[in-house]
Enzyme design. Sequence first.
Site, PDB file in Angstrom:
ATOM      1  N   HIS A   1      -9.519   1.699   4.227  1.00 21.87           N
ATOM      2  CA  HIS A   1      -8.286   1.978   5.143  1.00 21.87           C
ATOM      3  C   HIS A   1      -8.556   2.921   6.353  1.00 21.87           C
ATOM      4  O   HIS A   1      -9.004   3.837   6.248  1.00 21.87           O
ATOM      5  CB  HIS A   1      -7.179   2.680   4.266  1.00 21.87           C
ATOM      6  CG  HIS A   1      -5.763   2.506   5.023  1.00 21.87           C
ATOM      7  ND1 HIS A   1      -5.434   3.320   5.931  1.00 21.87           N
ATOM      8  CD2 HIS A   1      -4.642   1.531   5.008  1.00 21.87           C
ATOM      9  CE1 HIS A   1      -4.074   2.994   6.289  1.00 21.87           C
ATOM     10  NE2 HIS A   1      -3.622   1.785   5.767  1.00 21.87           N
TER      11      HIS A   1
ATOM     12  N   GLY B   1       2.264   2.156  10.717  1.00 21.60           N
ATOM     13  CA  GLY B   1       3.505   3.328  10.363  1.00 21.60           C
ATOM     14  C   GLY B   1       4.191   3.668  11.765  1.00 21.60           C
ATOM     15  O   GLY B   1       4.886   4.878  11.968  1.00 21.60           O
TER      16      GLY B   1
ATOM     17  N   GLY C   1       2.810  -1.152   4.179  1.00 18.99           N
ATOM     18  CA  GLY C   1       2.853   0.095   3.622  1.00 18.99           C
ATOM     19  C   GLY C   1       4.467   0.517   3.422  1.00 18.99           C
ATOM     20  O   GLY C   1       5.073   0.342   2.563  1.00 18.99           O
ATOM     21  N   GLY C   2       5.053   1.181   4.427  1.00 12.88           N
ATOM     22  CA  GLY C   2       6.256   1.588   4.339  1.00 12.88           C
ATOM     23  C   GLY C   2       7.369   0.663   3.798  1.00 12.88           C
ATOM     24  O   GLY C   2       8.088   0.852   2.941  1.00 12.88           O
TER      25      GLY C   2
ATOM     26  N   SER D   1       3.082  -2.398   9.975  1.00 11.26           N
ATOM     27  CA  SER D   1       4.583  -2.480  10.362  1.00 11.26           C
ATOM     28  C   SER D   1       5.045  -3.844  10.248  1.00 11.26           C
ATOM     29  O   SER D   1       6.305  -4.214  10.519  1.00 11.26           O
ATOM     30  CB  SER D   1       4.763  -1.870  11.944  1.00 11.26           C
ATOM     31  OG  SER D   1       4.457  -0.604  12.144  1.00 11.26           O
TER      32      SER D   1
ATOM     33  N   GLU E   1      -6.863   5.116   7.618  1.00 13.07           N
ATOM     34  CA  GLU E   1      -6.331   6.649   7.473  1.00 13.07           C
ATOM     35  C   GLU E   1      -7.724   7.162   6.536  1.00 13.07           C
ATOM     36  O   GLU E   1      -7.810   8.406   6.620  1.00 13.07           O
ATOM     37  CB  GLU E   1      -5.076   6.502   6.467  1.00 13.07           C
ATOM     38  CG  GLU E   1      -3.869   6.251   7.341  1.00 13.07           C
ATOM     39  CD  GLU E   1      -2.603   5.694   6.606  1.00 13.07           C
ATOM     40  OE1 GLU E   1      -2.546   5.615   5.527  1.00 13.07           O
ATOM     41  OE2 GLU E   1      -1.979   5.195   7.246  1.00 13.07           O
TER      42      GLU E   1
ATOM     43  N   GLU F   1      -5.772  -4.443  10.242  1.00 13.60           N
ATOM     44  CA  GLU F   1      -4.896  -3.592  10.615  1.00 13.60           C
ATOM     45  C   GLU F   1      -4.764  -2.941  12.001  1.00 13.60           C
ATOM     46  O   GLU F   1      -5.750  -1.704  11.828  1.00 13.60           O
ATOM     47  CB  GLU F   1      -4.854  -2.638   9.461  1.00 13.60           C
ATOM     48  CG  GLU F   1      -4.263  -3.284   7.977  1.00 13.60           C
ATOM     49  CD  GLU F   1      -3.702  -2.129   7.155  1.00 13.60           C
ATOM     50  OE1 GLU F   1      -2.643  -2.434   6.832  1.00 13.60           O
ATOM     51  OE2 GLU F   1      -4.256  -1.100   6.937  1.00 13.60           O
TER      52      GLU F   1
ATOM     53  N   ASN G   1       0.756  -1.125   0.114  1.00 11.02           N
ATOM     54  CA  ASN G   1      -0.086  -0.088   0.132  1.00 11.02           C
ATOM     55  C   ASN G   1       0.945   1.103  -0.121  1.00 11.02           C
ATOM     56  O   ASN G   1       1.470   1.452   1.047  1.00 11.02           O
ATOM     57  CB  ASN G   1      -0.915  -0.172   1.139  1.00 11.02           C
ATOM     58  CG  ASN G   1      -1.731   1.198   1.386  1.00 11.02           C
ATOM     59  OD1 ASN G   1      -1.568   2.211   0.655  1.00 11.02           O
ATOM     60  ND2 ASN G   1      -2.170   1.488   2.601  1.00 11.02           N
ATOM     61  N   TRP G   2       1.170   1.789  -1.039  1.00 12.61           N
ATOM     62  CA  TRP G   2       2.189   2.894  -1.334  1.00 12.61           C
ATOM     63  C   TRP G   2       1.483   4.078  -0.658  1.00 12.61           C
ATOM     64  O   TRP G   2       2.275   5.082  -0.454  1.00 12.61           O
ATOM     65  CB  TRP G   2       2.393   3.154  -2.812  1.00 12.61           C
ATOM     66  CG  TRP G   2       3.092   2.476  -3.089  1.00 12.61           C
ATOM     67  CD1 TRP G   2       3.806   1.084  -2.630  1.00 12.61           C
ATOM     68  CD2 TRP G   2       3.896   2.322  -4.638  1.00 12.61           C
ATOM     69  NE1 TRP G   2       4.709   0.565  -3.772  1.00 12.61           N
ATOM     70  CE2 TRP G   2       4.718   1.179  -4.698  1.00 12.61           C
ATOM     71  CE3 TRP G   2       3.548   3.091  -5.696  1.00 12.61           C
ATOM     72  CZ2 TRP G   2       5.313   0.841  -6.210  1.00 12.61           C
ATOM     73  CZ3 TRP G   2       4.336   2.807  -7.095  1.00 12.61           C
ATOM     74  CH2 TRP G   2       5.115   1.865  -7.084  1.00 12.61           C
ATOM     75  N   LYS G   3       0.205   4.229  -0.288  1.00 18.92           N
ATOM     76  CA  LYS G   3      -0.171   5.468   0.065  1.00 18.92           C
ATOM     77  C   LYS G   3       0.085   6.853  -0.547  1.00 18.92           C
ATOM     78  O   LYS G   3      -0.257   6.553  -1.745  1.00 18.92           O
ATOM     79  CB  LYS G   3       0.013   5.684   1.646  1.00 18.92           C
ATOM     80  CG  LYS G   3       0.123   4.474   2.127  1.00 18.92           C
ATOM     81  CD  LYS G   3       0.098   4.777   3.995  1.00 18.92           C
ATOM     82  CE  LYS G   3      -0.001   3.390   4.678  1.00 18.92           C
ATOM     83  NZ  LYS G   3       0.060   3.365   6.085  1.00 18.92           N
TER      84      LYS G   3
HETATM   85  P1  PGA Z   1       2.727   0.316   7.449  1.00 16.67           P
HETATM   86  O1  PGA Z   1       1.319   0.384   6.746  1.00 16.67           O
HETATM   87  O2  PGA Z   1       3.317  -1.230   7.063  1.00 16.67           O
HETATM   88  O3  PGA Z   1       3.755   1.470   6.987  1.00 16.67           O
HETATM   89  O4  PGA Z   1       2.498   0.252   8.806  1.00 16.67           O
HETATM   90  C1  PGA Z   1       0.168  -0.413   6.562  1.00 16.67           C
HETATM   91  C2  PGA Z   1      -0.866   0.018   6.164  1.00 16.67           C
HETATM   92  O5  PGA Z   1      -1.108   1.053   6.639  1.00 16.67           O
HETATM   93  O6  PGA Z   1      -1.471  -0.612   5.071  1.00 16.67           O
END
Ligand code: PGA
Length: 249
Positions: A95, A173, A234-235, A213, A97, A167, A10-12
């Site tokens: 998500h 994050g 994500g990251g 994470s 966010e 999640e 997930n590149w956000k």
């Molecule tokens: P993260 O993000 O791996 O950077 O914690 C995961 C996500 O929000 O899908």
Amino acid sequence: MARKKLIAGNWKMNMTPSQAVELINTLKPLVANDEVDVLLCVPAIDIIPAVEAAKGSNIQIGAENMYFEEKGAFTGEISPAMLDDAGIKYVIIGHSERRQYFAETDETVNKKVLKAIEHGITPIICCGESLTQREQGVTIDFIRQQIKIAFLNVTAAQAASVVIAYEPIWAIGTGKVATTEQAQEVCKAIRECIAEIYDDATAAAIRIQYGGSVTAASAAELFAQADIDGGLVGGASLKEEFGKIVCYK
Ligand code: PGA
């Protein structure tokens, strides 16, 4: 039948179109693991060049969001038909966010899930508790509610091919990955909830990812759990490390 793991990035709101192409070219040889499904969910503007760049590899491209109407006066939104026409097979829905910053609710998540399915796009439905909810001991109750509303009016046959991403918000994050026991406990509870809503066969078919994470160091243990069918990353999906996560064995 064993569930095939789905390892998704997930590149956000990261990566310009040209950076996207560069990263995909870097990742292609690193993610050549046919035992799992490999997906990168990218910003809308990156979709077309990303699909082109991923051609001939095992990387599939997904979207991070879409709207629940067919088309019309919804400035700034992306429709399911647009995603479908661009070759998109997966879309992240709800998500945390988006729930936090863009006012998405369980009800809008349900509308988007139904619309994605109608267009043959697999929704990756996100759920997860806050730190306060975990400390209050209401994690499972809260997630069961999110799941029940997300799946309203979804048939058993449709539900079987949907993906759920568990999640925990406190793990996104933050570098604080849930313990494997915590992640497995909730993913198992989600599968039981699906069995209650539908039946055992649907629960056995549906794929449930863990996200929050995930790194190359934590992937193998997480993905070895009975109810964890891959990850939403994500990251670590923004760098070569994603290759190590895909080739976690
Ligand atoms: P993260 O993000 O791996 O950077 O914690 C995961 C996500 O929000 O899908």
